[in-house]
Design a protein around this motif. Structure first.
Motif, PDB file in Angstrom:
ATOM      1  N   SER A  53      36.361  51.198  21.751  1.00 42.81           N
ATOM      2  CA  SER A  53      36.806  51.496  20.465  1.00 42.81           C
ATOM      3  C   SER A  53      35.633  51.785  19.876  1.00 42.81           C
ATOM      4  O   SER A  53      34.813  50.837  19.410  1.00 42.81           O
ATOM      5  CB  SER A  53      37.681  50.565  19.913  1.00 42.81           C
ATOM      6  N   LEU A  93      37.260  44.988  20.841  1.00 41.13           N
ATOM      7  CA  LEU A  93      37.115  46.703  20.785  1.00 41.13           C
ATOM      8  C   LEU A  93      36.044  47.068  21.389  1.00 41.13           C
ATOM      9  O   LEU A  93      36.163  48.363  22.061  1.00 41.13           O
ATOM     10  CB  LEU A  93      36.986  46.560  19.252  1.00 41.13           C
ATOM     11  N   ARG A 128      45.913  57.018  17.967  1.00 41.64           N
ATOM     12  CA  ARG A 128      45.048  56.169  18.655  1.00 41.64           C
ATOM     13  C   ARG A 128      44.901  54.705  17.923  1.00 41.64           C
ATOM     14  O   ARG A 128      44.649  53.715  18.428  1.00 41.64           O
ATOM     15  CB  ARG A 128      43.718  56.905  18.828  1.00 41.64           C
ATOM     16  N   CYS A 151      36.865  47.784  25.290  1.00 48.47           N
ATOM     17  CA  CYS A 151      37.840  48.729  25.459  1.00 48.47           C
ATOM     18  C   CYS A 151      37.219  50.206  24.879  1.00 48.47           C
ATOM     19  O   CYS A 151      37.958  50.994  24.757  1.00 48.47           O
ATOM     20  CB  CYS A 151      39.053  48.529  24.888  1.00 48.47           C
ATOM     21  N   THR A 206      43.443  42.597  19.431  1.00 50.49           N
ATOM     22  CA  THR A 206      42.836  43.254  18.438  1.00 50.49           C
ATOM     23  C   THR A 206      43.579  43.728  17.123  1.00 50.49           C
ATOM     24  O   THR A 206      43.353  44.613  16.286  1.00 50.49           O
ATOM     25  CB  THR A 206      42.341  44.889  19.060  1.00 50.49           C
ATOM     26  N   GLN A 208      45.513  51.113  19.232  1.00 51.47           N
ATOM     27  CA  GLN A 208      44.675  50.039  19.166  1.00 51.47           C
ATOM     28  C   GLN A 208      44.871  48.657  18.379  1.00 51.47           C
ATOM     29  O   GLN A 208      44.670  47.882  19.098  1.00 51.47           O
ATOM     30  CB  GLN A 208      43.251  50.830  18.490  1.00 51.47           C
TER      31      GLN A 208
END
Length: 224
Positions: free
Chosen positions: A152, A147, A61, A150, A72, A65
């Motif tokens: 995160s 972030l 992940r 999305c 990002t 990411q």
């Protein structure tokens, strides 16, 4: 500002050493008075996920990411210079600053990698920390809000850096609270403290050396 080193650790590629250090990271962050409560709650959520999830899943992940696209990316100059030739010179200049201060990057690590920047600043005088963070705050804010968009949990680390800088919170931090409250930073972290080393391979042995002022060529905004 030692808390910046903790944030550098959290924002680095997940490892077994990071997972082992989570109880100590939680304890130290929980004692940090410079963080907003909303940021503390968000950090608790990130720490809980790092503790709960399988390490390989965390690593996958992380790569998806931060390495799959530019929006990002944790490489700050990528947001300023893209793939232009100016980025290469900016890298050389920033690396020279590290070396003058006694820090050496790990092999294959780029100097504009945010965890490396934060670890460097963790050993620098407050004025230099403020100056450099002021220079790149607009990048941190943009990355942090992407972030959040999305979903995160790593947005919490960016929010924490901005808190310590005294900047306004990320835009989404003003929204309504989550329906399920995040655990406190101290919850479920009863293990004995674990000491951990630098996440980026920087050599902090010279942290007490000559305090070098930041040259004007280290910039995180495009030239006009």
């Amino acid at each position: 500002m030692k808390t910046l080193k903790l944030l550098a650790v959290l924002l680095s590629y997940p490892s077994a050493e990071l997972v082992a250090a989570l109880p100590e990271i939680a304890r130290r962050l929980g004692a940090e008075t410079g963080l907003r409560q909303a940021t503390q709650d968000a950090l608790a959520g990130l720490l809980a996920e790092l503790k709960r999830e399988d390490l390989l899943d965390l690593q996958e992940r992380y790569v998806a990411q931060f390495d799959a696209g530019r929006s990002t990316s944790l490489h700050l100059f990528e947001h300023v210079h893209g793939d232009s030739r100016d980025r290469g010179q900016a890298m050389v200049d920033l690396n020279a600053l590290y070396r003058k201060s006694g820090f050496v990057l790990a092999v294959n690590e780029l100097p504009d990698y945010l965890p490396a920047v934060l670890e460097y600043l963790a050993a620098r005088p407050a004025a230099e920390v403020h100056e450099l963070l002021e220079d790149c705050a607009h990048i941190l804010r943009a990355v942090g809000e992407r972030l959040i968009a999305c979903g995160s949990p790593y947005a919490a680390v960016i929010a924490a850096v901005l808190d310590l800088h005294g900047a306004a919170p990320l835009a989404a931090a003003k929204s309504a609270a989550r329906t399920q409250a995040a655990p406190s930073l101290d919850e479920e972290w009863d293990e004995a403290p674990v000491e951990f080393g630098p996440p980026s391979g920087l050599n902090a042995a010279a942290a007490h050396g000559v305090q070098q002022s930041r040259p004007q060529f280290i910039r995180f905004t495009p030239k006009r």
